[in-house]
Each structure stands twice: as C-alpha cells, then as structure tokens.
Design a protein around this motif. Structure first.
Motif, mmCIF file in Angstrom:
data_model
loop_
_atom_site.group_PDB
_atom_site.id
_atom_site.type_symbol
_atom_site.label_atom_id
_atom_site.label_comp_id
_atom_site.label_asym_id
_atom_site.label_seq_id
_atom_site.Cartn_x
_atom_site.Cartn_y
_atom_site.Cartn_z
ATOM 1 N N ASN A 55 8.276 5.205 -1.121
ATOM 2 C CA ASN A 55 7.315 4.253 -1.656
ATOM 3 C C ASN A 55 6.022 4.974 -2.044
ATOM 4 O O ASN A 55 5.847 6.157 -1.789
ATOM 5 C CB ASN A 55 7.032 3.163 -0.625
ATOM 6 N N ARG A 56 5.117 4.234 -2.661
ATOM 7 C CA ARG A 56 3.877 4.840 -3.147
ATOM 8 C C ARG A 56 2.994 5.313 -1.991
ATOM 9 O O ARG A 56 3.045 4.769 -0.892
ATOM 10 C CB ARG A 56 3.109 3.833 -4.006
ATOM 11 N N ALA A 57 2.174 6.312 -2.287
ATOM 12 C CA ALA A 57 1.182 6.792 -1.325
ATOM 13 C C ALA A 57 -0.016 5.853 -1.404
ATOM 14 O O ALA A 57 -0.921 6.030 -2.232
ATOM 15 C CB ALA A 57 0.780 8.224 -1.639
ATOM 16 N N GLU A 58 -0.017 4.843 -0.545
ATOM 17 C CA GLU A 58 -1.070 3.845 -0.541
ATOM 18 C C GLU A 58 -1.140 3.180 0.819
ATOM 19 O O GLU A 58 -0.190 3.221 1.607
ATOM 20 C CB GLU A 58 -0.836 2.792 -1.638
ATOM 21 N N ILE A 59 -2.295 2.610 1.092
ATOM 22 C CA ILE A 59 -2.456 1.772 2.275
ATOM 23 C C ILE A 59 -2.685 0.347 1.798
ATOM 24 O O ILE A 59 -3.304 0.113 0.755
ATOM 25 C CB ILE A 59 -3.609 2.259 3.175
ATOM 26 N N ILE A 60 -2.163 -0.607 2.558
ATOM 27 C CA ILE A 60 -2.227 -2.015 2.178
ATOM 28 C C ILE A 60 -3.050 -2.756 3.227
ATOM 29 O O ILE A 60 -2.729 -2.732 4.419
ATOM 30 C CB ILE A 60 -0.826 -2.654 2.090
#
Length: 300
Positions: A55-60
C-alpha cells in the motif's frame, strides 16, 4: 473485578470489561489493510493508522467521534512491510514511529523504524526525520509489534513467529538526529506469559488456530505504565513498574481483555483514559473501544 486462571501454561487475569463499544468502521478505501494504530499526542480524539505492505507510504488520521478520515503522505521511505505504529512524546514534541519490520520468511537482512514528527491534518505530506536501520542478533526474524518508552528512551520490538516470542530493544536517537542510523538490536529475553492456543481454538480454527498466540501489535499508553498487547486470538494489558523493566512486565500474568472475535487483528492502542482500541486488517474492520477493569500488578 478480574479472575486469575491458573490452569494455563501461563497464568492470565481475565478482566471484566466495563464495555466493548463499537465506535464505527474503518474507511476501506483508505485503510484496506490497517496494520498499525496510534493515539495522537496532539489531539486525543485522533487515531493514526498505517497500511500493510503493498500500500501507499502514508499515515491516515481518523478523527472521533465523526469518523472523518484524512491521509497524509510520508516522504523519504517506501512501504516495504509496515506492521506497527506508535505515538510518543519526547522533550515536549509529539512523534510517530513507523515499524517497517515485517519479514514473513525471515530474509530481510535489515529492517527499519522511521521516526517523524506528528503532523497536523492540514498538511498533505510529512517527511521522515530519522530512520533506524537495524539487524537482529542471530539473524533475521519476523516481527509486527513495536512500542516506544519515552521515559527510558528505548524502542521495543517483540518477535512474532518464535516460540516463545523474544523481546528486543534499541535506544531512541537524539531528537535532533537526522538521516539513517545503523544499529543492532539488544536481545532482552523470551516472553513466556502469552498462553498457548486452547484446544477449542485449534478445533474451531483448524487452519489458523495454532497461530492465535502470535503477537501482532504492542503499544505503551500515555500514562507511561500501561502496555497493550495484541495477538491473533486476544488483547492483553500489562503494567510497567518504575524500574521500566519491560521484560519483567510482560512476563507477569497478563490481563486478558476478552476482546471480540476479529479477523486478523493487528492494531492496538491505549487512550488517555486507559481504554484500549483494537481493530483488524480486513474489509469493514470495526474500531472497538474496550474499557478494562484489571491490574496485572495486583497479583504479582
């Protein structure tokens, strides 16, 4: 009240949970494989999440009680196998630690923990400030559980597939450090308090029942004493003494929270009130808030 079960290989306190509250459902478009969760130190009504590998390198960010989801891109790293997320405060600054430590077949020579200052949800992206790239003594292994102790200034990692799991640690770098830091973890010892799967679990889940005691997440609460531990089969709470001895705390009888049956639970966090949040890595994953009544230190 809580009962102590002594007939198990490892004694366990069974908490009487004051409530198991289903707070809502994770947004599957943004969180298809929630593998880590942390309570914000800036806003106690905000939870941060990460997704598993691929999955994408991101924080939600998930803001309660409205369940508004906001994504913030993470620059400076890719999601090789992100497995846990921890929030902590050091020197008055709020941080997030992303554990890129998944290694199902124990073949990654080096794994990593990415450290970044907690962003607001008004920003589109946040850059990693520090990366701890580390090796294990004895060679690669799989892990999904990372916690940070801002008092002792250590990062703790609990292995997954070893029987029993092994606890490791490494010192937090100075807050002003940047870039990549290569280190070797320190082996602290085995954690033997997690009960083996019961016979009924193996019968009910013939394919996966034998794995239900594998650790999938760990977190230290804002009180600096409450350790929350997730396995595939149960959520637990342990308590730290003032000596900050994590191995001793995790080897005392754990407090089982009687967590609801979840498909592949891999996230856990503790809020300011001592309530424990849990969720899973599957579609339509619920967010559940458990308010336990249990003190593991009371039976030491």
């Amino acid at each position: 009240m809580a009962a102590l079960l002594l007939g198990l290989a490892s004694p366990v306190l069974v908490a009487s949970a004051l409530s198991h509250q289903r707070s809502g459902e994770l947004n599957y478009e943004l969180l298809p494989e929630a593998s880590g969760m942390a309570i914000s130190a800036i806003d106690p009504q905000r939870l941060w999440f990460i997704n598993d590998r691929g999955n994408r390198a991101e924080i939600i960010a998930l803001d309660l009680p409205d369940f508004e989801h906001t994504s913030v891109a993470v620059t400076g790293a890719r999601n090789t196998d992100w497995e846990d997320l921890e929030g902590f405060v050091v020197d008055g600054d709020s941080w997030l630690a992303i554990a890129d430590i998944g290694d199902n077949v124990a073949e990654r020579e080096k794994v990593a923990v990415h450290l970044l200052r907690e962003p607001s949800t008004d920003t589109d992206s946040i850059e990693i400030q520090q990366t701890l790239r580390f090796t294990y003594p004895g060679g690669p292994r799989d892990a999904e559980s990372l916690a940070v102790d801002p008092v002792s200034r250590h990062i703790y990692i609990l292995s997954k597939r070893e029987k029993p799991p092994v606890l490791f640690r490494v010192a937090l770098p100075p807050s002003d450090a940047t870039g990549v830091i290569d280190v070797e973890l320190e082996r602290l010892g085995e954690v033997t308090s997690i009960p083996a799967p019961a016979a009924i679990e193996v019968r009910l889940f013939p394919r996966y029942g034998k794995y239900r005691n594998q650790p999938t997440a760990i977190s230290l609460g804002p009180d600096g004493k409450t350790i929350a531990l997730m396995t595939y089969g149960e959520a637990y709470v342990a308590k730290l003494d003032d000596d900050r001895d994590w191995l001793a705390a995790l080897n005392r009888p754990l407090c089982a929270l009687g967590s609801p049956l979840l498909a592949q639970p891999e996230t856990i966090a503790v809020d300011n009130a001592g309530a424990v949040y849990v969720s899973s890595e599957r579609k339509k994953a619920p967010l559940i808030r458990i308010t336990p009544e249990c003190d593991p230190l009371a039976i030491d």
